[in-house]
Design an enzyme around this catalytic site. Structure first.
Site, PDB file in Angstrom:
ATOM      1  N   ASP A  70       0.830  -1.196   0.000  1.00 50.96           N
ATOM      2  CA  ASP A  70       0.000   0.000   0.000  1.00 50.96           C
ATOM      3  C   ASP A  70       0.868   1.252   0.000  1.00 50.96           C
ATOM      4  OD1 ASP A  70       0.928  -0.172   2.588  1.00 50.96           O
ATOM      5  OD2 ASP A  70      -1.041  -0.046   3.538  1.00 50.96           O
ATOM      6  N   ASP A 109      -0.893  -6.089  -0.534  1.00 49.42           N
ATOM      7  CA  ASP A 109      -1.344  -5.453   0.703  1.00 49.42           C
ATOM      8  C   ASP A 109      -2.849  -5.227   0.680  1.00 49.42           C
ATOM      9  OD1 ASP A 109       0.188  -4.844   2.949  1.00 49.42           O
ATOM     10  OD2 ASP A 109       1.255  -3.218   1.948  1.00 49.42           O
ATOM     11  N   LYS A 139      -1.305  -9.406   2.523  1.00 47.89           N
ATOM     12  CA  LYS A 139      -0.713  -8.937   3.778  1.00 47.89           C
ATOM     13  C   LYS A 139      -1.678  -7.967   4.437  1.00 47.89           C
ATOM     14  CE  LYS A 139       2.698  -5.812   4.060  1.00 47.89           C
ATOM     15  NZ  LYS A 139       2.193  -4.851   5.081  1.00 47.89           N
ATOM     16  N   GLU A 141      -2.195  -5.496   8.278  1.00 44.61           N
ATOM     17  CA  GLU A 141      -1.521  -4.951   9.448  1.00 44.61           C
ATOM     18  C   GLU A 141      -2.301  -5.240  10.720  1.00 44.61           C
ATOM     19  OE1 GLU A 141       0.422  -1.133   7.039  1.00 44.61           O
ATOM     20  OE2 GLU A 141      -0.801  -0.788   8.830  1.00 44.61           O
ATOM     21  N   GLU A 207       8.045  -4.013  11.728  1.00 46.50           N
ATOM     22  CA  GLU A 207       8.538  -2.711  11.276  1.00 46.50           C
ATOM     23  C   GLU A 207       8.860  -1.798  12.451  1.00 46.50           C
ATOM     24  OE1 GLU A 207       7.397   0.959   8.242  1.00 46.50           O
ATOM     25  OE2 GLU A 207       6.167  -0.857   8.288  1.00 46.50           O
TER      26      GLU A 207
END
Length: 289
Positions: A70, A109, A139, A141, A207
């Site tokens: 993204d 993403d 993916k 988050e 991250e």
């Protein structure tokens, strides 16, 4: 092949350039290959990619996993954060990357707003990336809070890469770009990593996490960890390719190392081209029919 077809192919090669040759035998990268690499202590690199041409180059360079991130919001569409980008904006990019890197594992993403509401919403979004984008995995988050979404997606047969620590889609609630997992927050980060593994994720990005904590998580998990600003002990590393290659200008994050100066090279090439056009020296005789 007939002579006419051969002649047509040769003509097209002269006009547009021939397709790249893949002299080195390659296998299609799959999630179980990454699991085996962790077991054998073999590290691997992941890069973002957003189009056919860059994906082709990265595959030729031996990058086994490509992420259509993204982060396209920033480097492709020019948004200030990743929040505004949509599924419809990402899908064409995914299709191009898949075609450009037939041997890479292409991960897409899930953008902000496409999975948080419910496991059903997450599965519907992931399915679009698989059917319309031809991605190989998705993916998303978050840690414990998105474990139900990960479980629903993986139960449908779609591989999921998780993402903990600093999560760019939550930049507004996190108070900006800050290292995560320090002090008392370390326990929650470990819990998040364990939760996504138990939910079925095949790997997890960490991250902007202290290197020591990332190392602990890497040793604790059985799935591969992918670091970005998380130290050297992770099983893999990922960078945005424009940062890695020196295509972007200005200040970059501490965790970025520039392995090239693509931006300077492209700027120089464009300036030289424009100069020759203005001077009437391009195209020369050898460029004319």
């Amino acid at each position: 092949m007939s002579d006419s077809k051969s002649s047509a192919s040769t003509s097209e090669d002269r006009l547009y350039g021939s397709a790249p040759s893949h002299d080195v035998p390659k296998r299609k990268t799959r999630t179980h290959h990454l699991q085996a690499m962790k077991a054998e202590g073999e590290r691997w690199a992941m890069l973002t990619a957003y189009d056919y041409s860059s994906a082709r180059i990265f595959e030729e360079a031996g990058i086994p996993v490509l992420l259509v991130g993204d982060s396209a919001a920033n480097v492709v569409y020019g948004y200030e954060t990743t929040v505004p980008v949509t599924i419809d904006e990402l899908l064409p990019l995914v299709r191009g990357v898949v075609r450009g890197a037939p041997h890479a594992l292409v991960v897409a993403d899930l953008p902000f707003g496409s999975y948080e509401s419910s496991p059903e919403q997450a599965l519907a979004s992931a399915t679009r990336f698989m059917k319309e984008g031809l991605a190989h995995a998705v993916k998303l988050e978050g840690g414990e809070r998105v474990a139900p979404q990960i479980a629903a997606i993986t139960a449908a047969g779609i591989p999921v890469m998780a993402h903990v620590g600093f999560t760019p889609q939550s930049v507004n609630s996190l108070g900006g770009f800050r290292v995560q997992g320090r002090g008392d927050a370390a326990e929650q980060l470990v819990a998040d990593a364990i939760a996504v593994q138990e939910a079925g994720a095949f790997s997890v990005v960490m991250e902007m996490v202290p290197a020591e904590i990332a190392g602990q998580v890497t040793r604790k998990l059985t799935i591969p960890t992918v670091g970005i600003g998380a130290g050297v002990e992770c099983d893999a590393q990922v960078l945005v390719w424009q940062d890695m290659a020196g295509y972007t200008s200005g200040k970059t994050a501490k965790f970025v190392k520039r392995f090239g100066n693509v931006g300077d090279e492209l700027r120089s090439a464009a300036a030289a081209y424009a100069t020759e056009v203005r001077a009437g020296t391009f195209p020369a005789e050898e460029h004319s029919f």
